[in-house]
Design an enzyme around this catalytic site. Structure first.
Site, mmCIF file in Angstrom:
data_model
loop_
_atom_site.group_PDB
_atom_site.id
_atom_site.type_symbol
_atom_site.label_atom_id
_atom_site.label_comp_id
_atom_site.label_asym_id
_atom_site.label_seq_id
_atom_site.Cartn_x
_atom_site.Cartn_y
_atom_site.Cartn_z
ATOM 1 N N ASP A 131 2.893 -8.855 -6.171
ATOM 2 C CA ASP A 131 2.903 -9.571 -4.881
ATOM 3 C C ASP A 131 3.920 -10.704 -4.951
ATOM 4 O OD1 ASP A 131 0.873 -8.075 -3.761
ATOM 5 O OD2 ASP A 131 -0.691 -9.587 -4.045
ATOM 6 N N ARG B 132 7.823 -3.358 -1.310
ATOM 7 C CA ARG B 132 7.033 -3.623 -0.103
ATOM 8 C C ARG B 132 7.799 -4.688 0.690
ATOM 9 N NH1 ARG B 132 1.915 -6.644 -1.619
ATOM 10 N NH2 ARG B 132 1.156 -4.637 -2.341
#
Ligand SMILES: Cc1cc2nc3c(=O)[nH]c(=O)nc-3n(C[C@H](O)[C@H](O)[C@H](O)COP(=O)(O)OP(=O)(O)OC[C@H]3O[C@@H](n4cnc5c(N)ncnc54)[C@H](O)[C@@H]3O)c2cc1C
Length: 305
Positions: free
Chosen positions: A132, A182
């Site tokens: 992340d 992402r």
């Protein structure tokens, strides 16, 4: 009013004191609508149900403000246990992890060591791990860690945030690794020195990054609840004949559940980000900041207790 509410919740999300109090308090205020549970065991039935509906998952053991080596080691062990449980339970799930939870604020090399342990275990079961992206002050260190790991592991990806000025250049630099990325708008409170402040600029840049990463031939996860971004992606892949196994959509657990299912029914790969753990506070505050309508969860939760 929306900007005031956004700033309010983003400021609250950074409070270590409130984070500690929330852990003691237990999951409340409607947090269970967006968090899978306080333990992975609790999240398993939720993941199974999502899988049965044709949705893939990525799980994230919530954790921020990790400042001791012991805690970082314990988070690493939790991640490894989760990887093993995903395999044991036959779940269609990947793993997402924050570098601060593995000790980024203590020592970068410690994080690399922890990530290698996680990736080695995940590789045994063919499980993909996404790093992340956190706030801008940690972006360079996170990308450095990613590049170091990517040279050794093929089951690792990371995140690029379209609100940062630097992201286009980061995409250029990362391209040589053919990374699985992402792409998101970005969830943290950033300054005008480093990030676009206007939503229209953030949106425009996300479209640019989606287009560029797809046309570079790289695997692209478009993580957004915004119809404009979803429709734009559909248009790009249609125009350029990009196969359905080169991209996926991602959304957060509890957000736009019907749209998630609609995308599956249209034949797209759809992944749901399911966070779990007792460190739910910062995550929950960022969700409230994103969308004033989410604040209704809090009010309902308060009266339901
Ligand atoms: C799977 C996933 C992983 C993420 N990982 C990261 C990360 O690593 N780092 C990071 O900084 N950020 C991450 N984010 C958060 C991301 O950066 C954004 O903060 C967040 O997704 C909000 O932006 P948006 O693109 O969804 O839409 P927004 O810009 O918030 O909303 C645009 C429009 O979409 C529609 N919409 C949005 N939410 C809803 C809803 N719940 N219901 C109905 N309509 C809605 C509305 O029309 C709204 O006006 C992640 C997001 C997802 C989905």
């Amino acid at each position: 009013m929306e900007a005031v509410s956004k700033n309010f919740f983003l400021t609250l999300s950074k409070s270590a004191v409130l984070n500690k109090a929330a852990k003691r308090w237990g999951m409340g205020f409607g947090a269970s609508k967006v968090v899978g549970g306080q333990t992975f065991e609790k999240a398993i039935p939720i993941i199974k149900k999502l899988n049965e509906q044709g949705l893939c998952v990525t799980v994230d053991h919530l954790g921020e403000f990790v400042t001791s080596k012991e805690e970082a080691i314990s988070r690493t062990e939790e991640c490894i246990t989760t990887v093993q449980a995903i395999s044991r339970e036959g779940l269609n799930s990947q793993v997402s992890v924050k570098m601060t939870s593995l000790g980024l604020d203590i020592d970068k090399e410690l994080v690399v060591k922890h990530m290698k342990q996680i990736l080695t275990e995940a590789k045994k079961y063919n499980i993909f791990v996404t790093i992340d992206m956190e706030d801008e002050s940690r972006c360079q260190a996170t990308l450095d860690i990613f590049k170091q790991l990517k040279a050794e592991f093929d089951n690792v990806g990371t995140v690029i945030q379209s609100y940062l000025f630097r992201s286009d250049q980061d995409l250029n630099i990362l391209n040589e690794f053919n990374p699985n990325l992402r792409l998101v708008k970005g969830a943290y409170k950033e300054s005008p020195e480093v990030a676009f402040m206007d939503k229209s600029d953030v949106d425009k840049n996300l479209k640019h990054l989606i287009n560029k990463h797809l046309l570079n031939g790289n695997y692209t996860a478009v993580a957004s609840h915004d119809d404009e971004m979803i429709n734009y992606t559909k248009q790009v892949v249609r125009e350029h004949d990009i196969p359905k196994d080169q991209f996926e959509f991602q959304m957060l657990y509890g957000m736009r559940s019907q749209t998630q299912l609609d995308l599956v029914n249209e034949g797209y790969k759809m992944r749901v980000y399911v966070p779990y753990g007792d460190d739910w506070y910062g995550y929950f505050m960022r969700r409230l900041a994103e969308r004033p309508a989410n604040v209704a969860f809090v009010l309902k939760g308060m009266f339901k207790r």
